[in-house]
Design an enzyme around this catalytic site. Structure first.
Site, short mmCIF file in Angstrom:
data_model
loop_
_atom_site.label_atom_id
_atom_site.label_comp_id
_atom_site.label_asym_id
_atom_site.label_seq_id
_atom_site.Cartn_x
_atom_site.Cartn_y
_atom_site.Cartn_z
N ASN A 1 0.96 -1.60 -0.30
CA ASN A 1 0.22 -0.18 -0.03
C ASN A 1 0.75 0.85 0.19
O ASN A 1 1.45 1.49 0.73
CB ASN A 1 -1.07 0.22 1.17
CG ASN A 1 -2.27 0.59 1.16
OD1 ASN A 1 -2.42 0.76 1.94
ND2 ASN A 1 -2.41 1.17 0.31
N CYS B 1 -5.46 6.38 7.74
CA CYS B 1 -5.05 5.32 7.34
C CYS B 1 -4.10 4.51 7.71
O CYS B 1 -3.06 5.16 8.10
CB CYS B 1 -4.78 5.91 5.23
SG CYS B 1 -3.66 4.15 4.55
N GLY B 2 -4.17 2.92 7.87
CA GLY B 2 -3.02 2.72 8.66
C GLY B 2 -2.25 2.31 8.42
O GLY B 2 -1.23 2.40 9.21
N ARG C 1 -12.47 2.99 -0.94
CA ARG C 1 -13.45 3.61 -1.27
C ARG C 1 -12.62 4.99 -1.35
O ARG C 1 -10.82 5.12 -0.98
CB ARG C 1 -14.14 4.19 0.57
CG ARG C 1 -14.65 5.57 0.23
CD ARG C 1 -15.69 5.82 1.58
NE ARG C 1 -14.16 6.52 2.46
CZ ARG C 1 -14.57 6.78 3.57
NH1 ARG C 1 -15.90 7.73 3.74
NH2 ARG C 1 -13.52 6.88 4.49
N CYS D 1 -4.73 -3.08 3.55
CA CYS D 1 -5.89 -1.71 4.93
C CYS D 1 -5.70 -2.21 6.21
O CYS D 1 -5.78 -3.19 6.47
CB CYS D 1 -6.97 -1.79 4.03
SG CYS D 1 -7.41 -0.57 4.66
N GLY D 2 -5.10 -1.42 6.08
CA GLY D 2 -4.15 -1.50 8.48
C GLY D 2 -5.78 -1.48 8.56
O GLY D 2 -5.71 -1.78 9.21
#
Length: 281
Positions: A13, A75-76, A216, A224-225
């Site tokens: 990511n 955002c993780g 999203r 995605c964390g």
């Protein structure tokens, strides 16, 4: 304008990190962020992250523009990258250094670990349906194991917010999901007034799950964390997962713990620099 940037990735990511400490507004506009994130005509990334001056007592403030120009609450994977970027800006710190970072999802506290790992206190999950937000709701006012019609099929979903909204569904074979086809249908479903991130989960065993995600504003990503955190919460609520669980994503693995002691979610995973450069806007 010539812009200096550093590219980081957390489990694939990837983000463009900008030193924004000299002003309280982002150095680039959402429209410019779209250009920078373009993988053919720009640098290429899932988003642009700004390291801004702290507010509300925090060391720093984080803002992020997605590759479509939208701004998520948090955002993780991005906050792990931001913690490493801040460490770089400050000249390097010993493992164990913790930063307080103000986000649109509240205060987040990442801690630098050894071997490029970062452990993040993600705070408490939000389970009240109207706060996620979603129109799905059970008798407890939550959205746990609720039916949702998408693409002509009924999916049993659980909704959780980690400061940003997530819809989680458990499937037999996560690799068989046509994510590129149905991802947008979930994201833009009328049950989610602020749109939604969607996680598809295959349970290997209670302490190990596989996950694919449609984010999203970004679409299919390698990790995605916040989604991994939300998925473990959903797994515990539906009896699929232990509170301490490894989440395998296409980009690698995250360790997620939903602590019974303080109700906080703790995420541990890598963040690494890819390259540095300059770009003219």
């Amino acid at each position: 304008m010539v812009l200096e940037f550093t590219k980081y990735q957390g489990l694939g990511n990837d983000f463009i990190l900008l030193d924004n400490r000299q002003q309280t507004t982002p150095l680039v506009t959402p429209e410019q962020a779209i250009q920078l994130c373009d993988r053919h005509f720009g640098i290429g990334a899932d988003g642009v992250i700004f390291a801004l001056p702290g507010q509300a007592g925090a060391d720093y403030t984080m803002r992020i523009f997605n590759s479509d120009g939208s701004e998520p609450e948090m955002c993780g994977n991005g906050i792990r990258c931001l913690a490493r970027f801040i460490d770089h800006l400050e000249g390097g710190n010993a493992p164990g250094k913790t930063y307080s970072i103000h986000t649109l999802a509240g205060m987040i506290r990442p801690r630098l670990e050894t071997d490029a790992l970062v452990r993040v206190d993600m705070g408490e999950p939000i389970l009240t349906a109207t706060d996620i937000p979603t129109t799905l709701k059970d008798s407890n006012g939550q959205a746990v194991n609720q039916p949702l019609e998408v693409a002509g099929k009924t999916w049993m979903v659980t909704c959780v917010s980690m400061g940003n909204p997530h819809c989680i569904t458990f499937v037999e074979d996560v690799a068989a999901i046509a994510l590129e086809v149905i991802g947008k249908d979930f994201e833009h479903h009328p049950a989610f007034p602020q749109r939604i991130n969607t996680e598809f989960i295959e349970v290997v065993r209670p302490d190990y799950i596989k996950m694919r995600v449609w984010e999203r504003g970004a679409g299919i990503t390698l990790a995605c964390g916040t989604g991994a955190c939300a998925s473990v919460v959903a797994g515990v609520l539906t009896g699929h997962c232990d509170r301490l669980c490894t989440v395998e994503l296409p980009g690698g693995c995250l360790q997620i713990e939903w602590s019974a002691a303080d109700n906080h979610i703790y995420m541990t995973g890598p963040a690494a620099i890819s390259f540095q450069g300059q770009v003219t806007l």
